[in-house]
Scaffold this motif. Structure first.
Motif, PDB file in Angstrom:
ATOM      1  N   LEU A 128       0.985  -1.315  -0.077  1.00 47.10           N
ATOM      2  CA  LEU A 128       0.046  -0.089   0.116  1.00 47.10           C
ATOM      3  C   LEU A 128       0.834   1.392   0.020  1.00 47.10           C
ATOM      4  O   LEU A 128       0.597   2.337  -0.668  1.00 47.10           O
ATOM      5  N   SER A 129       2.071   1.136   0.794  1.00 45.65           N
ATOM      6  CA  SER A 129       2.597   2.569   1.082  1.00 45.65           C
ATOM      7  C   SER A 129       3.214   2.921  -0.409  1.00 45.65           C
ATOM      8  O   SER A 129       3.254   4.132  -0.899  1.00 45.65           O
ATOM      9  N   SER A 130       3.727   1.736  -1.250  1.00 47.30           N
ATOM     10  CA  SER A 130       4.315   2.170  -2.361  1.00 47.30           C
ATOM     11  C   SER A 130       3.226   2.647  -3.560  1.00 47.30           C
ATOM     12  O   SER A 130       3.773   3.518  -4.193  1.00 47.30           O
ATOM     13  N   GLN A 131       2.201   2.304  -3.231  1.00 50.77           N
ATOM     14  CA  GLN A 131       1.179   2.866  -4.239  1.00 50.77           C
ATOM     15  C   GLN A 131       0.731   4.530  -3.822  1.00 50.77           C
ATOM     16  O   GLN A 131       0.647   5.105  -4.713  1.00 50.77           O
ATOM     17  N   ILE A 132       0.635   4.690  -2.549  1.00 51.01           N
ATOM     18  CA  ILE A 132       0.429   6.033  -2.091  1.00 51.01           C
ATOM     19  C   ILE A 132       1.449   6.770  -2.570  1.00 51.01           C
ATOM     20  O   ILE A 132       1.297   7.843  -2.869  1.00 51.01           O
ATOM     21  N   VAL A 133       2.739   6.341  -2.382  1.00 45.61           N
ATOM     22  CA  VAL A 133       3.891   7.447  -2.594  1.00 45.61           C
ATOM     23  C   VAL A 133       4.001   7.707  -3.988  1.00 45.61           C
ATOM     24  O   VAL A 133       4.039   8.808  -4.741  1.00 45.61           O
ATOM     25  N   ALA A 134       3.621   6.342  -4.772  1.00 42.54           N
ATOM     26  CA  ALA A 134       3.871   6.651  -6.570  1.00 42.54           C
ATOM     27  C   ALA A 134       2.860   7.649  -6.846  1.00 42.54           C
ATOM     28  O   ALA A 134       2.869   8.650  -7.621  1.00 42.54           O
ATOM     29  N   ALA A 135       1.404   7.375  -6.311  1.00 43.55           N
ATOM     30  CA  ALA A 135       0.503   8.392  -6.629  1.00 43.55           C
ATOM     31  C   ALA A 135       0.649   9.844  -6.269  1.00 43.55           C
ATOM     32  O   ALA A 135       0.379  10.785  -6.908  1.00 43.55           O
ATOM     33  N   THR A 136       1.430  10.003  -4.965  1.00 42.35           N
ATOM     34  CA  THR A 136       1.728  11.322  -4.681  1.00 42.35           C
ATOM     35  C   THR A 136       2.761  11.866  -5.484  1.00 42.35           C
ATOM     36  O   THR A 136       2.624  13.286  -5.907  1.00 42.35           O
ATOM     37  N   PHE A 137       3.737  11.246  -5.988  1.00 40.48           N
ATOM     38  CA  PHE A 137       4.771  11.827  -6.986  1.00 40.48           C
ATOM     39  C   PHE A 137       3.809  12.226  -8.354  1.00 40.48           C
ATOM     40  O   PHE A 137       4.186  13.383  -8.615  1.00 40.48           O
ATOM     41  N   ARG A 138       2.909  11.540  -8.823  1.00 39.48           N
ATOM     42  CA  ARG A 138       2.147  11.940  -9.935  1.00 39.48           C
ATOM     43  C   ARG A 138       1.207  13.021  -9.688  1.00 39.48           C
ATOM     44  O   ARG A 138       1.330  14.178 -10.201  1.00 39.48           O
ATOM     45  N   ALA A 139       0.572  13.232  -8.482  1.00 42.94           N
ATOM     46  CA  ALA A 139      -0.090  14.491  -7.852  1.00 42.94           C
ATOM     47  C   ALA A 139       0.825  15.629  -8.044  1.00 42.94           C
ATOM     48  O   ALA A 139       0.309  16.602  -8.327  1.00 42.94           O
ATOM     49  N   ARG A 140       2.206  15.491  -7.966  1.00 40.65           N
ATOM     50  CA  ARG A 140       3.043  16.679  -7.716  1.00 40.65           C
ATOM     51  C   ARG A 140       3.775  16.708  -9.227  1.00 40.65           C
ATOM     52  O   ARG A 140       4.694  17.514  -9.176  1.00 40.65           O
ATOM     53  N   GLY A 141       3.159  16.087 -10.164  1.00 37.91           N
ATOM     54  CA  GLY A 141       3.518  16.195 -11.530  1.00 37.91           C
ATOM     55  C   GLY A 141       5.038  15.636 -11.978  1.00 37.91           C
ATOM     56  O   GLY A 141       5.502  15.755 -12.997  1.00 37.91           O
ATOM     57  N   PHE A 142       5.356  14.622 -11.079  1.00 42.41           N
ATOM     58  CA  PHE A 142       6.312  13.574 -11.627  1.00 42.41           C
ATOM     59  C   PHE A 142       5.713  12.237 -12.066  1.00 42.41           C
ATOM     60  O   PHE A 142       4.686  11.753 -11.925  1.00 42.41           O
ATOM     61  N   ASP A 143       6.524  11.815 -13.035  1.00 41.31           N
ATOM     62  CA  ASP A 143       6.120  10.643 -13.704  1.00 41.31           C
ATOM     63  C   ASP A 143       6.462   9.192 -13.054  1.00 41.31           C
ATOM     64  O   ASP A 143       7.575   8.857 -13.150  1.00 41.31           O
ATOM     65  N   ALA A 144       5.707   9.171 -12.144  1.00 41.76           N
ATOM     66  CA  ALA A 144       6.123   7.980 -11.357  1.00 41.76           C
ATOM     67  C   ALA A 144       5.246   6.618 -11.444  1.00 41.76           C
ATOM     68  O   ALA A 144       4.103   6.834 -11.720  1.00 41.76           O
ATOM     69  N   VAL A 145       6.104   5.523 -11.446  1.00 43.19           N
ATOM     70  CA  VAL A 145       5.129   4.229 -11.647  1.00 43.19           C
ATOM     71  C   VAL A 145       5.482   3.318 -10.169  1.00 43.19           C
ATOM     72  O   VAL A 145       6.598   3.145 -10.015  1.00 43.19           O
ATOM     73  N   CYS A 146       4.292   2.742  -9.850  1.00 47.43           N
ATOM     74  CA  CYS A 146       4.487   1.874  -8.746  1.00 47.43           C
ATOM     75  C   CYS A 146       4.644   0.397  -9.288  1.00 47.43           C
ATOM     76  O   CYS A 146       3.992  -0.074 -10.270  1.00 47.43           O
ATOM     77  N   VAL A 147       5.924  -0.023  -8.842  1.00 46.00           N
ATOM     78  CA  VAL A 147       6.201  -1.507  -9.420  1.00 46.00           C
ATOM     79  C   VAL A 147       5.992  -2.274  -8.370  1.00 46.00           C
ATOM     80  O   VAL A 147       6.571  -2.361  -7.086  1.00 46.00           O
TER      81      VAL A 147
END
Ligand code: ADP
Ligand code: ASP
Ligand code: MG
Length: 451
Positions: A128-147
């Motif tokens: 769960l934490s990895s999904q929340i952190v990846a989504a936070t990056f995206r919300a802040r404009g970074f192209d992040a992918v949860c692996v």
């Protein structure tokens, strides 16, 4: 490419996760792969839920599930409000905790837990934490992918302490992580979690996210592995015991590995090995104080008699006395086979002509071990022993540091003493309830005296 691992306190809540994004924002050119722990305290709570349910306390287990669900939803909402992913993440959190509630009911019915089911539950924190952190990056404009860590961290099936398949991890990391980095995207993966070839969820053991980070670092041939935590770096002692412990700016791989093995919780004991094999420096930084210099762990560091001390409580000491040891070739091998048979590793060993003393970190199989050892002679056990490790590449350069260490202990009785073959770790076994006092005395002697 670099690997940046953020521990539980560094992703504990929305404010902490925002700091993670700020830190990574300054590192885009270094092509980071992000590894995260579960939200601080979540793993303990998940294991508590499983144990309570299996122990018949279903109601308390369900209450804890709701607390943990609320916490994840609250932090995710604070970070993702109005973003594309807000809804998906909330649904994922909801489904995961619904499933956990069903599992808890099953544990209650069964009345017991298997290591395999414990891993399935413990892994939820990082998934769960990895999904929340990846989504936070995206919300802040970074192209992040949860692996999903289970697509990369191949392990065997030694549940709760699974061992990595390094070659497979290298292959999977090249396939899953590297292409993302090359497309300028930021992979975010949960630490601690792995999976067998049959894709059954495993974990690397408590504190294992550091190990995940160094395994990924070695797999992608990173130029640095950064461990972001809640202290300024590796310190001369555990700051919870020695509040005045000092920052170590540079330390050798060997010294750091010894300290980690003997209780310096800041690094999981297995973290150093993959980094050494590839010669990748490991840094320890403070996510609350990112401007601080931190610690660099590398092949060489200025040679000191004592770099730091560590202590470990709740260790078991086993002493075997046997007159048959005298002139008996193969005796020690047979004694150690007993520990191997019961899958128990030995920390410290000392021998004399008629006796062998060892300490064990994990006393789960002690009963069976003692039964087998009784065949060799008289066995005695001290269940409340403690270890002290005085670590420095130059500790054996003269006799001074060792003499100073023993003198510093004053009246504290020493049960075993051992100088490692590499001459960097002088280990002492004392009583468990003396560990704190002994560390204070050693720290005062080696680090607090004005020259
Ligand atoms: P994380 O959640 O980031 O992995 P940990 O709690 O596992 O953090 O490890 C960091 C903690 O390790 C510090 O808060 C500190 O209390 C403890 N620690 C023990 N020994 C040392 C040491 N020699 N140097 C720094 N920290 C240490
Ligand atoms: N979340 C796991 C634990 O608490 C792994 C880690 O944080 O390193 O043990
Ligand atoms: Mg840790």
């Amino acid at each position: 490419m670099i690997v940046c691992k953020f521990g539980g306190t560094s992703v504990a809540d929305a404010a902490a996760i925002s700091r993670v994004v700020d830190i990574i924002a300054t590192k885009r050119e270094q092509q980071p792969v992000v590894v995260v722990s579960a939200l601080g305290g979540a793993t303990n709570m998940l294991l508590d839920i499983a144990n309570k349910a299996a122990g018949g306390e279903l109601l308390s287990a369900l209450q804890l599930i709701e607390q943990l669900r609320d916490r994840h939803l609250r932090e995710a909402r604070a970070l993702l409000a109005g973003s594309h992913d807000a809804e998906d993440v909330a649904v994922e959190v909801g489904t995961t905790f619904d499933e956990l509630a069903h599992l808890a009911e099953a544990f209650k019915t069964l009345g017991y837990l298997t290591p395999r089911s414990l891993d399935a539950v413990a892994a939820i924190g990082e998934l769960l934490s990895s999904q929340i952190v990846a989504a936070t990056f995206r919300a802040r404009g970074f192209d992040a992918v949860c692996v999903d860590a289970r697509d990369v961290m191949r392990t065997n099936d030694f549940f709760t302490k699974a061992e990595p398949d390094v070659e497979e991890i290298a292959r999977l990391a090249q396939e899953r992580l590297v292409p993302l980095v090359l497309q300028n995207r930021i992979p975010v993966m949960g630490g601690f979690v792995g999976a067998t070839a049959a894709r059954v969820t495993t974990t690397l053991g408590r504190g294992g996210s550091d190990y995940s980070a160094s395994l990924v670092g070695a797999a992608i041939d990173a130029t640095a592995i950064e461990i972001w935590t809640d202290v300024d770096g590796m310190l001369t002692a555990d700051p919870r015991i020695i509040p005045g412990a000092r920052l170590i700016e540079r330390i050798s791989f060997d010294e750091a590995a010894e300290l980690a093995a003997f209780g310096a919780k800041v690094l999981h004991p297995a973290t150093i090995a993959p980094a050494v094999q590839r010669g990748i420096p490991v840094y320890v930084f403070n996510s609350r104080n990112p401007a601080a210099r931190g610690t660099m762990i590398a092949f060489d560091a200025p040679r000191l008699p004592v770099r730091a001390i560590a202590g470990k409580r709740a260790t078991t000491m086993v002493k075997l006395r046997s007159s048959r040891m005298l002139l008996a070739p193969g005796f020690l091998r047979r004694v150690f086979e007993v520990f191997e048979t019961h899958r128990t590793s030995v920390d410290v060993v000392t021998t004399s002509e008629v006796s062998v003393s060892v300490t064990l970190d994990d006393a789960t199989n002690l009963g069976a071990i003692l039964q087998d050892l009784a065949a060799f002679g008289d066995v005695s056990v001290s269940p409340r022993a403690g270890l002290l490790a005085i670590v420095g590449a130059g500790i054996a350069d003269g006799s001074q540091a060792i003499a100073q260490a023993l003198a510093a202990l004053g009246p504290i009785p020493v049960h075993m003493a051992s100088l490692s073959a590499t001459g960097i770790n002088f280990t002492l076994v004392i009583d468990d309830d003396q560990v704190v006092a002994a560390m204070q005395r050693l720290h005062a002697t080696f680090f607090e005296q004005t020259p």
